[in-house]
Structures are given as structure tokens and as C-alpha cells.
Motif scaffolding. Structure first.
Motif, short mmCIF file in Angstrom:
data_model
loop_
_atom_site.label_atom_id
_atom_site.label_comp_id
_atom_site.label_asym_id
_atom_site.label_seq_id
_atom_site.Cartn_x
_atom_site.Cartn_y
_atom_site.Cartn_z
N LEU A 57 0.85 -1.19 0.00
CA LEU A 57 0.00 0.00 0.00
C LEU A 57 0.89 1.24 0.00
O LEU A 57 1.66 1.45 0.93
N PHE A 58 0.77 2.08 -1.02
CA PHE A 58 1.69 3.20 -1.20
C PHE A 58 1.02 4.55 -0.92
O PHE A 58 -0.21 4.69 -1.00
N TYR A 59 1.89 5.53 -0.62
CA TYR A 59 1.44 6.92 -0.43
C TYR A 59 1.99 7.79 -1.54
O TYR A 59 3.17 7.72 -1.88
N ARG A 60 1.12 8.63 -2.14
CA ARG A 60 1.54 9.56 -3.19
C ARG A 60 1.56 10.98 -2.63
O ARG A 60 0.57 11.45 -2.07
N GLY A 90 3.42 14.59 -6.66
CA GLY A 90 2.75 13.51 -7.37
C GLY A 90 3.53 12.22 -7.39
O GLY A 90 3.10 11.24 -7.99
N GLN A 91 4.69 12.20 -6.72
CA GLN A 91 5.54 11.02 -6.70
C GLN A 91 5.10 10.05 -5.61
O GLN A 91 4.61 10.46 -4.55
N VAL A 92 5.28 8.77 -5.85
CA VAL A 92 4.98 7.75 -4.86
C VAL A 92 6.16 7.65 -3.88
O VAL A 92 7.32 7.65 -4.30
N PRO A 123 4.93 -4.60 -5.81
CA PRO A 123 3.59 -4.50 -6.40
C PRO A 123 2.75 -3.46 -5.68
O PRO A 123 2.51 -3.57 -4.47
N GLY A 124 2.32 -2.44 -6.39
CA GLY A 124 1.49 -1.40 -5.79
C GLY A 124 0.03 -1.77 -5.87
O GLY A 124 -0.68 -1.40 -6.81
N THR A 125 -0.44 -2.49 -4.89
CA THR A 125 -1.83 -2.93 -4.90
C THR A 125 -2.79 -1.75 -4.82
O THR A 125 -3.79 -1.67 -5.54
N LEU A 126 -2.50 -0.82 -3.92
CA LEU A 126 -3.32 0.39 -3.76
C LEU A 126 -2.39 1.57 -3.49
O LEU A 126 -1.39 1.42 -2.80
N THR A 127 -2.75 2.74 -4.01
CA THR A 127 -1.99 3.97 -3.76
C THR A 127 -2.95 5.04 -3.26
O THR A 127 -4.03 5.22 -3.82
N PHE A 128 -2.54 5.75 -2.21
CA PHE A 128 -3.38 6.76 -1.58
C PHE A 128 -2.64 8.10 -1.53
O PHE A 128 -1.42 8.14 -1.44
N ALA A 140 1.78 -1.39 4.74
CA ALA A 140 1.96 0.04 4.52
C ALA A 140 3.23 0.54 5.19
O ALA A 140 3.70 -0.02 6.18
N TYR A 141 3.77 1.62 4.64
CA TYR A 141 5.02 2.26 5.10
C TYR A 141 4.63 3.59 5.71
O TYR A 141 4.25 4.53 4.98
N LEU A 142 4.69 3.70 7.06
CA LEU A 142 4.07 4.83 7.74
C LEU A 142 4.95 5.39 8.86
O LEU A 142 5.78 4.68 9.42
N PRO A 143 4.74 6.66 9.24
CA PRO A 143 5.46 7.22 10.38
C PRO A 143 5.07 6.51 11.66
O PRO A 143 3.89 6.18 11.88
N ASP A 144 6.05 6.28 12.53
CA ASP A 144 5.76 5.51 13.74
C ASP A 144 4.75 6.19 14.66
O ASP A 144 3.91 5.52 15.27
N PHE A 145 4.79 7.52 14.74
CA PHE A 145 3.85 8.20 15.64
C PHE A 145 2.41 8.07 15.17
O PHE A 145 1.48 8.16 15.96
N ALA A 146 2.23 7.85 13.86
CA ALA A 146 0.88 7.76 13.31
C ALA A 146 0.21 6.43 13.61
O ALA A 146 -1.02 6.32 13.60
#
Length: 297
Positions: free
Chosen positions: A189-192, A197-199, A216-221, A238-244
Motif C-alpha cells: 500500500l503506497f502513499y503519493r 505527485g511522486q509515490v 507490487p502497488g496494490t493500492l496507492t493513496f 503500509a510504510y508509515l510514520p511511527d507516531f501515526a
């Protein structure tokens, strides 16, 4: 002081196009403005203004002097404003912009801020778009990453790490990756980024110099809250900030993987226009965040 008075009269006359306009702004008579400018010209030994009954225009020397003099008058007015404001308790409307995820950082500490500074009215904008602090007349913005705008002053608020997370049910069904390379067999799961506009790339320690992993980018948000929700729902990793995601890791809705291979992170800073000194209301907010903001899982 006589020179400063003449300089202020000269600058205001140029800005407003007449001695009458300058007199109204400075609350003196037009003749007083004319005499102040004349004394300034005499002390400098040059003519600064061409005068007619209806119009003022700058001489060549006047253009040079106005460019410098305007900055001096502006600095003087800002210094006077700051000194006067220091005698008052922090108060007034404060417009702050933050990334959409910023509410997770700010909301828990806002009750203490409003208790300590009841006369400050906070107007908070949570958005992932790149806000122009000066053009949009924001008092300050919270941003992650390096500060690249030379017009702004900054204060670092804290740092964070990026973590890979997924729902326990997802790992139970699909297995838990033991290496970055095994992520190729999983739903990612990716973040744009709004601004470019870059992933967002996923980076791993020990892969320096190697080609980037093609995952594999199954979903991009383009919204981190939606990305977190998708991970909790078991749609992928997903690849996310730890505090979040700290609360979700603690209550078991998410679990992290490959912690020893992830070293990427960043910092949050509070930025405000550098062309002026911060008023007490902004200084109070800056100091409060630096003291109370807690990042991390």
C-alpha cells in the motif's frame, strides 16, 4: 531622531504619493511633512523629490535612498510593534497549517495550550497540500523534511521513524515477510505526495548501491489516514510514520515487520515568515510545541 522623523516622512510621502497623504498617516500637518523632508534633503546634500502642485516624483538619488530607507522604516515599525506587544499577554487569532496527520500530534496537547493561553484563538488547517505560508498569510506551518525556503525561520519539533505495518489477519493469511525482497510477494500500500505527485519510496538498510525494489502497488493513496485504514482492514502492508500508528501497534490492530532493516525517518519543524519578529502569540505557540510535542510510537 530628527533624521528618523525625516526618513519616515519621506518614505510615507513616496508610498502615498503626496505630503497630504503622509500627513494623514502620521497625524501631522502637510507643512510639517514638507519641512521634515526638506531638512532631510539638506542634511544629505541632495534633492530626493521633484515637487509639483499635484505630484511627487523621485529623483535618481531619491530612488536609491527610498529603496534603503523603506527597509529601515519597516524594521523600526516592527521593532516598535514587538516592544508594545511584549507588554501584553499573548492574544489574538493564530493561523496554523499542518499536514493532515498533524491532528494526531496536536489534539492531545491542545487542552493544555488553551488553558495556558485562553486569549489565543487557534485557526488550524490540516491538509497534505503544500501551503505557501506568506501568500496565504499563515502565521506558521508544520512541515516534515528539510527547510528549503529562505524566506522562513524554523524550529525543529521532533523526529520520527518510518515503519512497515500490516494487520495480524493479513500476515496470518499471507505470511510475514522476513526480508525486503519477500515483499515482492505481498500486497503493498503506497502513499503519493501531493506536492510532487511522486509515490513515496520504501528504503531499506543494507541495500545501498542496489537497484530499488520493484514492489507490487496494490493500492496507492494521497491521504495517510486512508492508508492507515487500509492497513488495519487487512488490505496489505503500509510504510508509515511511527507516531501515526503507535496506538494501533499497542492495541494489536497492526504489527510491524522488518524493524531492523528500516532506518529512514524525518523531522517535523515549525516554520514562520522570517521577514518579521514573531508576535507573542506565535512565540508562545512555538515554545509550547517545542516543550510538549511528543513523537514516536
Amino acid at each position: 531622531m530628527e533624521s528618523l522623523s525625516g526618513l519616515t516622512a519621506f518614505v510615507r510621502a513616496v508610498e502615498l504619493g503626496s505630503f497630504v497623504g503622509a500627513a494623514q498617516r502620521l497625524r501631522v500637518s502637510p507643512s510639517a511633512i514638507g519641512k521634515s523632508v526638506a531638512r532631510l534633503e539638506e542634511s544629505l546634500g541632495v534633492r530626493l523629490l521633484n515637487r509639483s502642485t499635484r505630484h511627487l516624483s523621485l529623483t535618481e538619488a531619491g530612488e536609491l535612498f527610498y529603496a534603503r530607507g523603506r527597509r529601515v522604516v519597516q524594521e523600526l515599525e516592527e521593532a516598535q510593534t514587538e516592544l508594545l506587544a511584549q507588554r501584553e499577554a499573548p492574544q489574538g487569532r493564530l493561523r496554523i497549517s499542518s499536514p493532515a496527520l498533524g491532528y494526531r500530534m496536536l489534539v492531545p496537547i491542545l487542552p493544555e495550550f488553551t488553558r495556558r493561553y485562553p486569549r489565543i484563538e487557534l485557526d488550524l488547517d490540516f491538509s497534505d497540500r503544500m501551503v505557501d505560508v506568506i501568500a496565504e498569510r499563515m502565521d506558521a506551518v508544520i512541515r516534515s523534511g528539510d527547510v528549503v525556503d529562505s524566506r522562513l525561520k524554523a524550529r525543529t519539533l521532533g523526529s520520527f521513524r518510518l515503519v512497515l505495518v500490516g494487520a495480524p489477519a493479513y500476515f496470518a493469511e499471507h505470511g510475514t515477510p522476513g526480508t525486503p525482497e519477500q515483499l515482492r510477494n505481498h500486497a503493498c500500500l503506497f502513499y503519493r505526495f501531493h506536492s510532487s505527485g511522486q509515490v513515496q519510496p520504501w528504503t531499506f538498510e543494507g541495500r545501498e548501491g542496489l537497484p530499488a525494489l520493484e514492489l507490487p502497488g496494490t493500492l496507492t493513496f494521497n491521504n495517510i489516514e486512508a492508508l492507515i485504514g487500509a492497513a488495519i482492514s487487512g488490505l496489505g502492508i503500509a510504510y508509515l510514520p511511527d507516531f501515526a500508528v503507535g496506538q494501533y501497534l499497542r492495541d494489536g490492530q497492526l504489527q510491524s515487520i522488518l524493524d531492523d532493516r528500516l532506518m529512514a525517518g524525518g523531522t517535523f519543524s515549525l516554520l514562520w515568515p522570517g521577514s518579521r519578529q514573531p508576535l507573542p502569540k506565535l512565540r508562545a505557540f512555538v515554545d509550547f510545541l517545542a516543550e510538549h510535542l511528543v513523537l514516536g510510537p
